[in-house]
Design a protein around this motif. Structure first.
Motif, PDB file in Angstrom:
ATOM      1  N   ILE A   1       0.840  -1.201   0.000  1.00 51.50           N
ATOM      2  CA  ILE A   1       0.000   0.000   0.000  1.00 51.50           C
ATOM      3  C   ILE A   1       0.876   1.252   0.000  1.00 51.50           C
ATOM      4  CG2 ILE A   1      -1.679   1.308   1.348  1.00 51.50           C
ATOM      5  CD1 ILE A   1      -2.772  -1.369   2.357  1.00 51.50           C
ATOM      6  N   VAL A   2       1.944   1.235   0.795  1.00 51.42           N
ATOM      7  CA  VAL A   2       2.842   2.395   0.861  1.00 51.42           C
ATOM      8  C   VAL A   2       3.456   2.662  -0.513  1.00 51.42           C
ATOM      9  CG1 VAL A   2       4.998   3.251   1.841  1.00 51.42           C
ATOM     10  CG2 VAL A   2       3.327   2.101   3.302  1.00 51.42           C
ATOM     11  N   ARG A   3       3.896   1.609  -1.185  1.00 50.99           N
ATOM     12  CA  ARG A   3       4.505   1.804  -2.499  1.00 50.99           C
ATOM     13  C   ARG A   3       3.516   2.379  -3.497  1.00 50.99           C
ATOM     14  NH1 ARG A   3       6.428  -3.210  -6.166  1.00 50.99           N
ATOM     15  NH2 ARG A   3       4.183  -3.543  -6.022  1.00 50.99           N
ATOM     16  N   GLU A   4       2.288   1.882  -3.520  1.00 48.37           N
ATOM     17  CA  GLU A   4       1.295   2.374  -4.467  1.00 48.37           C
ATOM     18  C   GLU A   4       0.951   3.837  -4.204  1.00 48.37           C
ATOM     19  OE1 GLU A   4       0.195   0.998  -7.110  1.00 48.37           O
ATOM     20  OE2 GLU A   4       1.241  -0.895  -6.802  1.00 48.37           O
TER      21      GLU A   4
ATOM     22  N   ALA B   1       2.876   6.050  -2.686  1.00 48.85           N
ATOM     23  CA  ALA B   1       4.050   6.858  -3.035  1.00 48.85           C
ATOM     24  C   ALA B   1       4.145   7.059  -4.541  1.00 48.85           C
ATOM     25  CB  ALA B   1       5.316   6.184  -2.497  1.00 48.85           C
ATOM     26  N   THR B   2       3.907   6.003  -5.308  1.00 46.46           N
ATOM     27  CA  THR B   2       3.949   6.113  -6.769  1.00 46.46           C
ATOM     28  C   THR B   2       2.867   7.041  -7.278  1.00 46.46           C
ATOM     29  OG1 THR B   2       4.813   3.853  -6.893  1.00 46.46           O
ATOM     30  CG2 THR B   2       3.926   4.797  -8.917  1.00 46.46           C
ATOM     31  N   MET B   3       1.675   6.963  -6.675  1.00 45.75           N
ATOM     32  CA  MET B   3       0.571   7.827  -7.080  1.00 45.75           C
ATOM     33  C   MET B   3       0.933   9.298  -6.897  1.00 45.75           C
ATOM     34  SD  MET B   3      -3.373   7.775  -5.734  1.00 45.75           S
ATOM     35  CE  MET B   3      -2.896   8.168  -4.055  1.00 45.75           C
ATOM     36  N   HIS B   4       1.765   9.605  -5.896  1.00 45.52           N
ATOM     37  CA  HIS B   4       2.174  10.978  -5.628  1.00 45.52           C
ATOM     38  C   HIS B   4       3.506  11.331  -6.293  1.00 45.52           C
ATOM     39  CE1 HIS B   4      -0.913  10.501  -2.534  1.00 45.52           C
ATOM     40  NE2 HIS B   4      -0.944  11.816  -2.447  1.00 45.52           N
ATOM     41  N   GLY B   5       3.993  10.493  -7.192  1.00 48.75           N
ATOM     42  CA  GLY B   5       5.261  10.766  -7.869  1.00 48.75           C
ATOM     43  C   GLY B   5       6.461  10.617  -6.961  1.00 48.75           C
ATOM     44  N   GLY B   6       6.334   9.828  -5.890  1.00 52.95           N
ATOM     45  CA  GLY B   6       7.418   9.665  -4.931  1.00 52.95           C
ATOM     46  C   GLY B   6       8.146   8.344  -5.099  1.00 52.95           C
ATOM     47  N   GLU B   7       9.057   8.082  -4.168  1.00 62.31           N
ATOM     48  CA  GLU B   7       9.885   6.875  -4.236  1.00 62.31           C
ATOM     49  C   GLU B   7      10.019   6.278  -2.843  1.00 62.31           C
ATOM     50  OE1 GLU B   7      14.363   5.491  -5.713  1.00 62.31           O
ATOM     51  OE2 GLU B   7      13.752   7.604  -5.752  1.00 62.31           O
ATOM     52  N   LEU B   8       9.850   4.958  -2.766  1.00 56.50           N
ATOM     53  CA  LEU B   8       9.960   4.229  -1.503  1.00 56.50           C
ATOM     54  C   LEU B   8      11.350   3.624  -1.389  1.00 56.50           C
ATOM     55  CD1 LEU B   8       8.748   2.827   1.037  1.00 56.50           C
ATOM     56  CD2 LEU B   8       8.037   0.963  -0.497  1.00 56.50           C
ATOM     57  N   THR B   9      11.986   3.795  -0.239  1.00 54.21           N
ATOM     58  CA  THR B   9      13.299   3.199   0.011  1.00 54.21           C
ATOM     59  C   THR B   9      13.267   2.460   1.334  1.00 54.21           C
ATOM     60  OG1 THR B   9      14.080   5.243   1.060  1.00 54.21           O
ATOM     61  CG2 THR B   9      14.542   4.972  -1.284  1.00 54.21           C
ATOM     62  N   ILE B  10      14.013   1.358   1.406  1.00 54.92           N
ATOM     63  CA  ILE B  10      14.131   0.552   2.621  1.00 54.92           C
ATOM     64  C   ILE B  10      15.610   0.376   2.904  1.00 54.92           C
ATOM     65  CG2 ILE B  10      13.594  -1.645   3.730  1.00 54.92           C
ATOM     66  CD1 ILE B  10      11.259  -1.952   1.813  1.00 54.92           C
ATOM     67  N   ASP B  11      16.030   0.738   4.115  1.00 53.20           N
ATOM     68  CA  ASP B  11      17.448   0.684   4.453  1.00 53.20           C
ATOM     69  C   ASP B  11      17.591   0.292   5.922  1.00 53.20           C
ATOM     70  OD1 ASP B  11      20.141   0.832   4.255  1.00 53.20           O
ATOM     71  OD2 ASP B  11      20.235   2.928   3.612  1.00 53.20           O
ATOM     72  N   ASP B  12      18.856   0.097   6.344  1.00 50.58           N
ATOM     73  CA  ASP B  12      19.117  -0.132   7.767  1.00 50.58           C
ATOM     74  C   ASP B  12      18.876   1.159   8.538  1.00 50.58           C
ATOM     75  OD1 ASP B  12      19.848  -2.742   7.279  1.00 50.58           O
ATOM     76  OD2 ASP B  12      21.942  -2.228   6.931  1.00 50.58           O
TER      77      ASP B  12
END
Length: 515
Positions: free
Chosen positions: A468-471, A473-484
């Protein structure tokens, strides 16, 4: 987003379209999918340019060949007339003497015939019996059928001593000598002057074409660009429309050639809007029909827990209450995912103050964090930061991130919701960090898939939160990142830092939501 990201997105869309349209098998080999994407039709501009320039480039060599032939014909004209005059002059100097042809040619005239600054001039006179009266003995003779009538001059091309020559020849008849053959008079010259004049004519015609042809190509290119400008304007207008704008285009402002296309596109928009309305009504009805019985089931289970019952019944009622709560949460996430995936579902985008949304999302989860004895913190810049988006969807996105952090962080852990403003990059970063069990690097590309959960992990999640977060973010032209969790200063724990980067909304300027 950057130009490289736009090109990558467009390329991925081409591959998806090729997979959907050309292959029924979704697991077709990558090389076949790549070939299908490369088989797309060429651009209209390229097709028209080819059909206009190809005939031009084919006609140009033909024009050169015709120019060469015309130049040779023009060059032959004046020199043929001079050669014809020489043949007439020579023929008038032939007189019969005792039935034999004699040439009475003054020395000055003989020298004039042989004098030329460029070409070599030859002549020959054959008598009534074919004997050589004067001139060159080895000059080639015309065919008997080709000999002209007396008083007429004919021309032919021939060879003499390895050189190309132009020959003017005529005949002289002696009426007072019955039975005698006509006297043959030939005057010839080499072709140097003719070739030089023809080359000068060709240069004068062809050299300007080397300037005109590139200029013509540029003019054709410019004309096509101007002619296709309405198509580019229509494309820019469509790309500039908001995702929730399903209003019809103005067909009357389009050129007549593409007006039917615009009309068909408007019909498609109308049908799409109707389908979106039906889908929204279905989602609303489904939410009501599914949430209401689940809420009733949980309420009844909690009421039953207050009654006296055996330990086994009590445990069953607790399990029913817990399961109904999880089912209600799953239904809520499914509906949120459906709304997020449907980017044209009429979501209203307005200027949203990100820090306010993040603050409210944190308040919603304070009680859940306290129930697990967690430290739920919030960090944000003092100045307000706005993005172009939907406040409900952004709050749902943050809620899913905080929910995931609470579910997979052991009791007594620490969770921080952070808003960072990167003024140089014109980005705002929404981050949720925790001191939980972390996500292995090899699994980070898969945890955003729907219903995917890492094997062996404890927790009651449904595997939909990050999807859901990825969708959203994409809808708002954003980018999802996962890191330590790179912000931890305590002894090293696994921890996870999940962030979403969005474009900052500047005053007087908006950023595209999604392509």
């Amino acid at each position: 987003m950057s130009a490289r990201a736009d090109r990558a997105t467009a390329r991925a869309a081409d591959l998806d379209e090729a997979r959907d349209e050309r292959y029924a098998n979704p697991f077709a080999p990558p090389d076949e999918i790549e070939a299908a994407a490369e088989a797309r039709p060429r651009s209209l501009f390229g097709e028209i340019l080819d059909w206009m320039l190809a005939p031009l480039l084919l006609l140009w060599p033909m024009s050169l060949a015709v120019t060469y032939l015309v130049a040779k014909s023009i060059a032959n004209g004046p020199f043929d007339r001079a050669l014809e005059t020489d043949a007439y002059v020579l023929a008038r100097q032939i007189h019969p003497v005792n039935g034999v042809a004699e040439l009475t040619l003054p020395d000055s005239t003989r020298d004039f015939l042989r004098t030329d600054n460029v070409d070599s001039v030859f002549y020959q006179v054959l008598g009534t019996r074919g004997e050589l009266v004067a001139g060159e003995r080895d000059m080639p003779l015309p065919h008997e059928d080709d000999r002209p009538q007396p008083g007429l001059v004919a021309f032919r091309d021939d060879m003499l001593r390895g050189n190309d020559i132009r020959v003017a020849y005529t005949t002289v008849e002696f009426p007072q000598t019955p039975g005698a053959e006509p006297v043959l008079v030939q005057v010839a010259e080499t072709l140097d002057k003719r070739s030089q004049l023809a080359n000068d004519i060709i240069k004068g015609v062809i050299l300007p074409q080397f300037v005109i042809l590139p200029l013509a190509i540029l003019l054709v290119w410019f004309g096509l660009s101007r002619g296709l400008a309405p198509l580019h304007a229509l494309q820019a207008h469509i790309r500039a429309r908001r995702p929730d704008d399903l209003s019809p285009l103005e067909a009357r402002r389009a050129p007549p050639e593409i007006e039917p296309l615009v009309t068909s596109f408007n019909d498609l928009l109308t049908r799409l809007e109707q389908n979106m309305e039906l889908q929204k009504r279905f989602i609303a009805d489904a939410a009501h029909q599914m949430k209401t019985p689940l809420a009733g089931l949980r309420t009844q289970a909690e009421l039953a827990l207050r009654q006296d019952a055996s330990a086994e019944v009590h445990r069953s009622l607790e399990q029913i209450a817990t399961s109904s709560e999880h089912a209600a949460r799953l239904v809520t996430q499914l509906l949120a995912l459906a709304r997020a995936e449907n980017r044209m579902s009429g979501q209203i985008f307005t200027p949203v103050e990100v820090t306010e949304v993040a603050r409210n999302a944190v308040r919603d989860w304070v009680q859940a964090a306290l129930a697990k004895q967690m430290d739920l913190g919030y960090e944000a810049p003092e100045e307000p930061v706005e993005v172009d988006g939907n406040p409900v969807m952004l709050r749902e996105m943050l809620s899913n991130l905080i929910d995931n952090a609470i579910r997979y962080t052991p009791a007594g852990g620490r969770i921080t919701v952070r808003v960072r403003h990167d003024a140089a990059a014109r980005l705002v970063h929404l981050e949720v960090e925790d001191t939980g069990i972390g996500i292995p690097a090899a699994e980070r590309s898969r945890v955003v898939e729907r219903f995917y959960r890492i094997l062996g992990r404890e927790g009651d999640g449904s595997g939909l939160g990050l999807a859901i977060v990825r969708e959203i973010a994409t809808m708002h032209g954003g980018e999802l990142t996962i890191d330590d969790n790179v912000y931890q200063t305590a002894p090293r724990l696994a921890g996870t830092l999940v962030g979403v980067s969005l474009h900052v909304l500047e005053r007087g300027r908006t950023y595209p939501n999604a392509d």
